[in-house]
Design a protein around this motif. Structure first.
Motif, mmCIF file in Angstrom:
data_model
loop_
_atom_site.group_PDB
_atom_site.id
_atom_site.type_symbol
_atom_site.label_atom_id
_atom_site.label_comp_id
_atom_site.label_asym_id
_atom_site.label_seq_id
_atom_site.Cartn_x
_atom_site.Cartn_y
_atom_site.Cartn_z
ATOM 1 N N VAL A 90 -7.963 -10.595 7.098
ATOM 2 C CA VAL A 90 -6.998 -9.547 7.460
ATOM 3 C C VAL A 90 -7.657 -8.162 7.427
ATOM 4 N N ARG A 91 -8.735 -8.044 6.668
ATOM 5 C CA ARG A 91 -9.296 -6.713 6.404
ATOM 6 C C ARG A 91 -9.852 -6.035 7.640
ATOM 7 N N ARG A 92 -10.413 -6.843 8.570
ATOM 8 C CA ARG A 92 -10.959 -6.202 9.779
ATOM 9 C C ARG A 92 -9.824 -5.574 10.579
ATOM 10 N N GLU A 93 -8.715 -6.315 10.651
ATOM 11 C CA GLU A 93 -7.557 -5.745 11.354
ATOM 12 C C GLU A 93 -7.065 -4.493 10.627
ATOM 13 N N ASP A 94 -7.077 -4.535 9.294
ATOM 14 C CA ASP A 94 -6.651 -3.357 8.533
ATOM 15 C C ASP A 94 -7.443 -2.129 8.964
ATOM 16 N N VAL A 95 -8.746 -2.272 8.974
ATOM 17 C CA VAL A 95 -9.585 -1.105 9.273
ATOM 18 C C VAL A 95 -9.366 -0.651 10.722
ATOM 19 N N ALA A 96 -9.215 -1.602 11.619
ATOM 20 C CA ALA A 96 -8.968 -1.219 13.024
ATOM 21 C C ALA A 96 -7.648 -0.451 13.136
ATOM 22 N N LEU A 97 -6.624 -0.937 12.424
ATOM 23 C CA LEU A 97 -5.317 -0.252 12.481
ATOM 24 C C LEU A 97 -5.380 1.109 11.788
ATOM 25 N N MET A 98 -6.115 1.187 10.699
ATOM 26 C CA MET A 98 -6.258 2.482 10.020
ATOM 27 C C MET A 98 -6.868 3.502 10.980
ATOM 28 N N ARG A 128 -17.584 -5.448 -0.631
ATOM 29 C CA ARG A 128 -17.329 -5.698 0.797
ATOM 30 C C ARG A 128 -16.220 -4.787 1.313
ATOM 31 N N VAL A 129 -15.211 -4.558 0.506
ATOM 32 C CA VAL A 129 -14.108 -3.688 0.936
ATOM 33 C C VAL A 129 -14.623 -2.259 1.163
ATOM 34 N N LEU A 130 -15.395 -1.751 0.212
ATOM 35 C CA LEU A 130 -15.888 -0.375 0.360
ATOM 36 C C LEU A 130 -16.838 -0.256 1.557
ATOM 37 N N ASP A 131 -17.689 -1.276 1.734
ATOM 38 C CA ASP A 131 -18.617 -1.239 2.873
ATOM 39 C C ASP A 131 -17.848 -1.246 4.189
ATOM 40 N N LEU A 132 -16.820 -2.089 4.240
ATOM 41 C CA LEU A 132 -16.036 -2.202 5.475
ATOM 42 C C LEU A 132 -15.315 -0.887 5.775
ATOM 43 N N LEU A 133 -14.718 -0.307 4.766
ATOM 44 C CA LEU A 133 -14.015 0.964 4.969
ATOM 45 C C LEU A 133 -15.015 2.033 5.419
ATOM 46 N N HIS A 134 -16.167 2.045 4.781
ATOM 47 C CA HIS A 134 -17.160 3.057 5.139
ATOM 48 C C HIS A 134 -17.612 2.879 6.583
ATOM 49 N N PHE A 189 2.418 4.747 -0.618
ATOM 50 C CA PHE A 189 2.345 3.441 -1.236
ATOM 51 C C PHE A 189 3.082 2.523 -0.273
ATOM 52 N N GLN A 190 2.475 1.628 0.338
ATOM 53 C CA GLN A 190 1.086 1.269 0.383
ATOM 54 C C GLN A 190 0.710 0.987 1.830
ATOM 55 N N TRP A 191 -0.558 0.634 2.047
ATOM 56 C CA TRP A 191 -0.976 0.416 3.433
ATOM 57 C C TRP A 191 -0.245 -0.783 4.054
ATOM 58 N N ARG A 192 -0.485 -1.976 3.542
ATOM 59 C CA ARG A 192 0.134 -3.172 4.141
ATOM 60 C C ARG A 192 1.178 -3.713 3.176
ATOM 61 N N GLN A 193 2.380 -3.866 3.649
ATOM 62 C CA GLN A 193 3.471 -4.351 2.812
ATOM 63 C C GLN A 193 3.127 -5.723 2.225
ATOM 64 N N SER A 194 3.318 -5.868 0.910
ATOM 65 C CA SER A 194 2.975 -7.137 0.246
ATOM 66 C C SER A 194 3.870 -8.271 0.736
ATOM 67 N N VAL A 246 2.019 -0.577 7.289
ATOM 68 C CA VAL A 246 2.136 -1.727 8.190
ATOM 69 C C VAL A 246 3.171 -2.641 7.533
ATOM 70 N N SER A 247 4.354 -2.675 8.118
ATOM 71 C CA SER A 247 5.444 -3.422 7.485
ATOM 72 C C SER A 247 5.348 -4.904 7.841
ATOM 73 N N HIS A 248 6.270 -5.708 7.336
ATOM 74 C CA HIS A 248 6.284 -7.133 7.698
ATOM 75 C C HIS A 248 6.435 -7.298 9.204
ATOM 76 N N ALA A 249 6.994 -6.283 9.866
ATOM 77 C CA ALA A 249 7.148 -6.368 11.330
ATOM 78 C C ALA A 249 5.799 -6.222 12.041
ATOM 79 N N GLY A 250 4.748 -5.814 11.295
ATOM 80 C CA GLY A 250 3.405 -5.752 11.877
ATOM 81 C C GLY A 250 3.159 -4.477 12.666
#
Ligand code: GAL
Length: 678
Positions: free
Chosen positions: A32-40, A72-78, A351-356, A368-372
């Motif tokens: 999911v993280r790659r999509e996170d960074v693209a959406l950010m 990996r998270v920090l590298d990806l964000l960077h 609070f927060q980026w992607r809804q739990s 990013v809500s459950h609706a995506g």
């Protein structure tokens, strides 16, 4: 040797408004993280707060470290160009800590354990907790101190857990020894001659635990002071560990809004960046819980920061901790975010980026809500990102206020004990009413500590400071003597720093400034009851009523009665007074006037002190604030509003020029660059 200056928020913003939120990737599969960074990137996010509650993941067993996933998270964000606000995870100790070291768990007033299984379950006095917290903090700093994504440290999260355990009791006694030096001094300060409470040995002293009847109020006051200090020691220890290892990275911890548990003035001095979490209720944006509440918290945070500050958390949609949790109507998140920028924020985070999808906050919104990404929330998040991108030039610029509201946690804490004239008089009630009246009058105000330098302010408002120190009383007197305008509310200056009643009902120095004599009695009002007022002189209080409180007090010669009580036991007695003192003027409000009357009185006092709203003719519900050479216009109403402009101006959000008026849509906002005068 002088230490080098500490980095500031400007080192984080680097000319861009910060935009982002708490990012909890450990709740998601790596895919999911790659999509996170693209959406950010799509949303213009430039800051992600990582690791706030990651302790159990980072230290799965005592002493073990699992940093691979975070690398990996920090590298990806960077790689995505997104900066990191890296949190120390110490707000939520892993279950192994509570299981192996039960003394790290807090206990409530009755001695019951506050168990793990939630969060914030630590005793701030526990050496075991502190030791583990420092170790993980130091290891994080050693590992990520040189990471190119690292921009800001976020220590713990919303410090606020109080504890009444035996370890705390011993710590409390050490704190009291430092404060008082001797048992005699403590007995005197606490007034232990009352109810046979005299202490003959330090070991007898305990935190104010559950007791048969009302507990000693000074013991309670000191325990609140102590608890704030104990938590601050935890923060300071982590901060020092971070500063030692990463001197160029600023440090913050996020405050709760107008939170009772921390002395926010003292805490803010220890931070490089002041940040706050703010969750107004969107159900009715025109009530206290909406825009007025936001303005109060933002003004307080800016004042604590003495400059730009960071909105660390807000919600992109509904929260899930109110009884009924309402989504935000279209445009409201943008409006409230721009309000924060207008009032000095250099960063807007959520609070927060992607809804739990699991856990206690799965029905709390995310960017990013459950609706995506195709959901309504994310569409608004993208738009806000684009708006904030246009306002980078504002970063670092101050908000100038010529009025200040005085606020002090010691005075607040002292009002929390039982046995006062009225339980209805809370500290916050007059504070919120007065700030709201100033806000509705378009008078931008700071907050200030009663002992701080006040001379730059034309108007000082004191809604209700029950406890005033000698230094504060002298400060107020010299402010008015020097030409300032003081508007002072009831039940102020009643006790000293030990909660000991001052003679004459209100301290004599303050009475001299206010031009009042003896205060005979307090006459509080029941909920819903009002006391009619009568104007004396002009019609400022015509038709007005007082609420919550009344006082029977004398005025001194030379004091003007602006309004008197009309009818009832106090009929004909003074209610609101005005007194020239030195080169200044002091008003006294012995009741809480209804909102319109309070607005009129504060506007009158401010007008006499030379304060004006930024624009004449502002419609009700439209907020106007100047910052960095821009005029922010914020329409808090559900209907469009048209604002007359004194000169042509260009809206930086749209690039459009407006000649004589600007019309703001429902919850609309504009950031106007005013044409320089010809
Ligand atoms: C804050 C807290 C966040 C999240 C949020 C929900 O108090 O810092 O972690 O719980 O509330 O509104």
């Amino acid at each position: 040797m002088t230490s080098p200056p500490r980095p500031t928020l400007a080192d984080v913003t680097r000319g861009r408004i910060l935009y982002g939120g708490d990012y909890n990737p450990e709740q998601w599969p790596e895919s999911v993280r790659r999509e996170d960074v693209a959406l950010m990137r799509e949303a213009g996010v430039n800051l992600a707060t990582v690791g706030v509650f990651s302790w159990a993941r980072l230290e799965p067993r005592p002493g073990e470290r699992d940093f691979g996933w975070l690398d990996r998270v920090l590298d990806l964000l960077h790689a995505g160009g997104i900066g990191v606000c890296l949190a120390t995870p110490t707000a939520s100790p892993p279950p192994w800590m509570g299981a192996r070291h039960p003394e790290t768990l807090p206990r409530d007033e009755t001695g019951a354990v506050v168990w793990y299984g939630s969060r914030n379950h630590f005793c701030a006095s526990s050496p075991v907790y502190r030791d583990h917290a420092l170790r993980i903090t130091a290891d994080l700093a050693d590992r990520y101190g040189d990471h190119p994504a690292l921009r800001l440290w976020h220590v713990n999260n919303e410090y606020g857990t109080a504890c009444w355990c035996d370890v705390t009791a011993a710590h409390f006694r050490r704190w009291l020894r430092d404060r008082y030096g001797s048992l005699d001094a403590l007995n005197d300060a606490w007034g232990t001659a009352f109810w046979s409470q005299r202490y003959g040995d330090w070991e007898e002293i305990i935190p104010p635990r559950r007791a048969q009847y009302m507990v000693n109020p000074t013991q309670e006051l000191d325990f609140r002071r102590f608890t704030s200090d104990a938590l601050l020691e935890c923060f300071t220890a982590e901060r020092d560990a971070l500063v030692e290892r990463t001197p160029r990275i600023p440090v913050t911890t996020n405050f709760m809004p107008l939170f009772v548990g921390q002395n926010g003035w003292t805490w803010a001095e220890r931070e490089d960046v002041v940040s706050v979490d703010l969750y107004p209720d969107p159900a009715d944006p025109e009530r206290d819980d909406g825009a007025a509440w936001g303005a109060l918290v933002q003004d307080l945070t800016r004042s604590q920061a003495r400059g730009p500050w960071l909105l660390m958390e807000q919600a992109a949609g509904p929260v899930n901790w109110r009884g009924v949790n309402h989504p935000r109507p279209e445009g409201l998140t943008r409006l409230w975010s721009l309000q924060a920028v207008a009032r000095g924020a250099d960063g807007i985070c959520f609070f927060q980026w992607r809804q739990s999808r699991q856990g206690s906050e799965k029905f709390h919104s995310g960017m990013v809500s459950h609706a995506g990404p195709r959901g309504r929330t994310f569409r608004q998040v993208r738009q806000l990102g684009a708006d904030l991108e246009r306002l980078g030039a504002l970063t670092g610029s101050p908000v100038t206020a010529r009025a200040a509201v005085l606020h002090d946690w010691n005075a607040w804490w002292a009002t929390l004990s039982a046995g006062r004239p009225s339980n209805l008089l809370t500290y916050e009630r007059p504070l919120r009413a007065w700030h709201r009246a100033l806000w509705e009058s378009h008078l931008t105000c700071d907050f200030a500590h009663p002992e701080s330098g006040l001379e730059d302010y034309a108007l000082i408002a004191v809604p209700h400071l029950y406890l005033l120190t000698d230094a504060a009383l002298d400060n107020l007197a010299s402010y008015v003597r020097g030409g300032g305008t003081l508007v002072c509310g009831f039940f102020t200056g009643v006790v000293d720093t030990d909660d000991r009643v001052r003679e004459g009902g209100v301290d004599a120095r303050l009475r001299e400034v206010l031009g009042i004599g003896t205060v005979h009695e307090w006459w509080p009002l029941d909920e819903g009851k009002v006391q009619p007022l009568a104007s004396c002189g002009d019609d400022i209080a015509e038709g007005a009523v007082g609420t919550l409180w009344r006082e029977d007090f004398e005025t001194l010669p030379g004091t003007e009665t602006v309004a008197a009580y009309r009818g009832g036991e106090l009929g004909g007695r003074p209610a609101i007074t005005r007194h020239p003192f030195g080169d200044g003027t002091a008003w006294y409000l012995s009741t809480l006037p209804d909102p319109a009357a309070l607005r009129a009185l504060l506007s009158r006092a401010a007008g006499e002190a030379g304060l004006r709203p930024p624009l004449p003719g502002l419609p009700t519900g439209v907020e106007a604030v100047r910052r960095g050479g821009r005029l922010f216009l914020l329409n808090h109403r559900r209907e469009p509003a048209t604002v007359p402009l004194p000169a042509p101006a260009t809206d930086e959000l749209t690039g459009r020029r407006h000649e004589h008026t600007i019309t703001l849509g429902r919850h609309g906002a504009a950031v106007l660059r005013e044409a320089p005068p010809a």
